[in-house]
Design an enzyme around this catalytic site. Structure first.
Site, PDB file in Angstrom:
ATOM      1  N   PRO A 100       0.825  -1.198   0.000  1.00 33.88           N
ATOM      2  CA  PRO A 100       0.000   0.000   0.000  1.00 33.88           C
ATOM      3  C   PRO A 100       0.855   1.241   0.000  1.00 33.88           C
ATOM      4  O   PRO A 100       1.936   1.265   0.579  1.00 33.88           O
ATOM      5  CB  PRO A 100      -0.779  -0.124   1.304  1.00 33.88           C
ATOM      6  CG  PRO A 100       0.053  -0.986   2.170  1.00 33.88           C
ATOM      7  CD  PRO A 100       1.058  -1.671   1.364  1.00 33.88           C
ATOM      8  N   GLU A 101       0.346   2.272  -0.652  1.00 36.90           N
ATOM      9  CA  GLU A 101       0.996   3.575  -0.603  1.00 36.90           C
ATOM     10  C   GLU A 101       0.081   4.481   0.217  1.00 36.90           C
ATOM     11  O   GLU A 101      -0.890   4.009   0.800  1.00 36.90           O
ATOM     12  CB  GLU A 101       1.212   4.097  -2.036  1.00 36.90           C
ATOM     13  CG  GLU A 101       2.024   3.108  -2.869  1.00 36.90           C
ATOM     14  CD  GLU A 101       2.269   3.554  -4.299  1.00 36.90           C
ATOM     15  OE1 GLU A 101       2.339   4.769  -4.529  1.00 36.90           O
ATOM     16  OE2 GLU A 101       2.386   2.701  -5.172  1.00 36.90           O
ATOM     17  N   HIS A 126      -2.680 -16.439   5.787  1.00 38.55           N
ATOM     18  CA  HIS A 126      -1.414 -15.745   5.990  1.00 38.55           C
ATOM     19  C   HIS A 126      -1.488 -14.743   7.143  1.00 38.55           C
ATOM     20  O   HIS A 126      -0.857 -13.684   7.101  1.00 38.55           O
ATOM     21  CB  HIS A 126      -0.956 -15.027   4.715  1.00 38.55           C
ATOM     22  CG  HIS A 126      -0.809 -15.933   3.536  1.00 38.55           C
ATOM     23  ND1 HIS A 126      -1.815 -16.147   2.624  1.00 38.55           N
ATOM     24  CD2 HIS A 126       0.215 -16.722   3.145  1.00 38.55           C
ATOM     25  CE1 HIS A 126      -1.407 -17.014   1.714  1.00 38.55           C
ATOM     26  NE2 HIS A 126      -0.178 -17.379   2.010  1.00 38.55           N
ATOM     27  N   ARG A 173       3.833 -12.211   2.220  1.00 38.42           N
ATOM     28  CA  ARG A 173       5.283 -12.149   2.004  1.00 38.42           C
ATOM     29  C   ARG A 173       6.088 -11.836   3.257  1.00 38.42           C
ATOM     30  O   ARG A 173       7.326 -11.819   3.202  1.00 38.42           O
ATOM     31  CB  ARG A 173       5.589 -11.137   0.884  1.00 38.42           C
ATOM     32  CG  ARG A 173       4.985 -11.577  -0.446  1.00 38.42           C
ATOM     33  CD  ARG A 173       5.274 -10.614  -1.555  1.00 38.42           C
ATOM     34  NE  ARG A 173       6.688 -10.601  -1.927  1.00 38.42           N
ATOM     35  CZ  ARG A 173       7.183  -9.827  -2.887  1.00 38.42           C
ATOM     36  NH1 ARG A 173       6.391  -8.994  -3.537  1.00 38.42           N
ATOM     37  NH2 ARG A 173       8.444  -9.875  -3.189  1.00 38.42           N
ATOM     38  N   ARG A 226      19.670  16.803  -5.278  1.00 41.09           N
ATOM     39  CA  ARG A 226      19.871  15.450  -5.803  1.00 41.09           C
ATOM     40  C   ARG A 226      20.076  15.392  -7.305  1.00 41.09           C
ATOM     41  O   ARG A 226      19.302  15.954  -8.054  1.00 41.09           O
ATOM     42  CB  ARG A 226      18.679  14.567  -5.422  1.00 41.09           C
ATOM     43  CG  ARG A 226      18.550  14.466  -3.921  1.00 41.09           C
ATOM     44  CD  ARG A 226      17.179  14.024  -3.521  1.00 41.09           C
ATOM     45  NE  ARG A 226      16.915  14.462  -2.161  1.00 41.09           N
ATOM     46  CZ  ARG A 226      17.025  13.659  -1.103  1.00 41.09           C
ATOM     47  NH1 ARG A 226      17.356  12.405  -1.272  1.00 41.09           N
ATOM     48  NH2 ARG A 226      16.800  14.119   0.094  1.00 41.09           N
TER      49      ARG A 226
END
Length: 308
Positions: free
Chosen positions: A2-3, A125, A144, A185
């Site tokens: 998720p973001e 899970h 995962r 950057r």
DNA sequence: ATTTAGACCTGTCAGC
DNA sequence: TGCTGACAGGTCTAAA
């Protein structure tokens, strides 16, 4: 997985449903999910606390607990939360019969009625389960096993969330700050957008979407963007995130909401995983290429890599 | 000082 | 049908 929009959507749902509930018991089925403190201490410390609030910071979901503690949850790639109504039973017998299978799939959750069987698949899970005093269960599922959960005293919040940049949907995300960070950057802009210390909460989907919005090629050097491009990109980040929240998040495989339902922002995505399809603006086929070790999608016509 | 592989994990899907 | 490799929403660490 998720973001920011997916976490925000979860936070809003959870806030309406569990504020006021008390944690009666905590079960940990995959100990590495607990990042801090040691999982034994984690269980002992969290039991008996009441959930007083639900917040989000970047991709972190934060539950404020009684006694000046908070629980932070980061779902990483495949983590999810599921709220079960009272009556579900936990069957841990697989642990004895096939420990390897149990370690990967977790315990079996037995639904109380036939109508709840539909959620059964979403309960697999399971890595952590909180039994609430009212009989409901809050499950953390994560195929995962990348996700992490931590329990901290409130005074350690800065330490627990160190290195997070400004919230993109709040006033703190100013053009001045953003421009300053980009100027520092020389790496490609796609990578910079994924850096949580620049802006908190942007991930692979929304980075691609924001760059498309701003007509910026993902390989452009961050420090090469001019003022109007920076402005457009900032606007793009804000608008694609807000749209994602509106649509209940982007889900395309295993992302589900608290009730096990999928979000529908995938229907509104312009470039992410749209390679081979025509660009909605110009009709050119969307390209996919690996940039900054992540699959990246863009329109080669709308997002030109101009000479620097 | 940066950039980049590798780790951490399991599931799914395409291709042979 | 079964096997193999690629790939998936993220982030940290070690090596180049």
């Amino acid at each position: 997985m998720p973001e920011l929009p997916e976490v925000e959507y979860t936070a809003r749902q959870l806030r309406a449903l569990i504020v006021g509930a008390a944690i009666q018991e905590a079960h940990v089925f995959w100990t590495r999910t607990i990042g801090y403190p040691d999982w034994h201490d984690f269980c002992a410390e969290i039991v008996g606390r009441r959930i007083e609030g639900v917040r989000r910071r970047g991709k972190f979901l934060l539950l404020d607990l009684s006694g000046d503690f908070f629980l932070s949850i980061h779902r990483r790639m495949s983590g999810n939360l599921l709220l079960l109504s009272p009556g579900w039973q936990i069957d841990t017998s697989l642990r004895e019969t096939d420990n390897a299978a149990w370690q990967t799939r977790g315990p079996t959750f037995l639904p109380p009625t036939a109508t709840d069987v539909a959620y059964s698949r979403e309960t697999s899970h399971c890595r952590v389960c909180f039994d609430l005093a009212d009989g409901r269960r809050l499950l953390y599922t994560d195929p995962r096993k990348f996700g992490r959960m931590e329990l901290w005293p409130c005074f350690s919040e800065a330490e627990a969330l160190h290195g997070l940049g400004p919230e993109p949907l709040e006033d703190a995300f100013t053009v001045e700050h953003f421009a300053e960070e980009l100027a520092k950057r020389k790496t490609v802009i796609k990578q910079v957008l994924l850096d949580q210390s620049v802006v908190a909460g942007v991930g692979n989907i929304y980075a691609d979407e924001a760059l498309f919005y701003a007509h910026i090629h993902p390989l452009r050097r961050a420090n090469s963007l001019n003022a109007s491009e920076i402005d457009a990109l900032r606007e793009g980040i804000i608008s694609v995130l807000a749209l994602g929240i509106e649509h209940g998040g982007t889900s395309f495989s295993d992302y589900r909401d608290l009730a096990g339902k999928a979000g529908n922002n995938f229907d509104h995505v312009r470039v992410f995983q749209q390679d081979g399809k025509p660009c909605v603006r110009c009709g050119t086929l969307i390209e996919r290429r690996v940039i900054a070790q992540r699959s990246t999608h863009f329109c080669p016509t709308c997002q030109q890599l101009i000479a620097e």
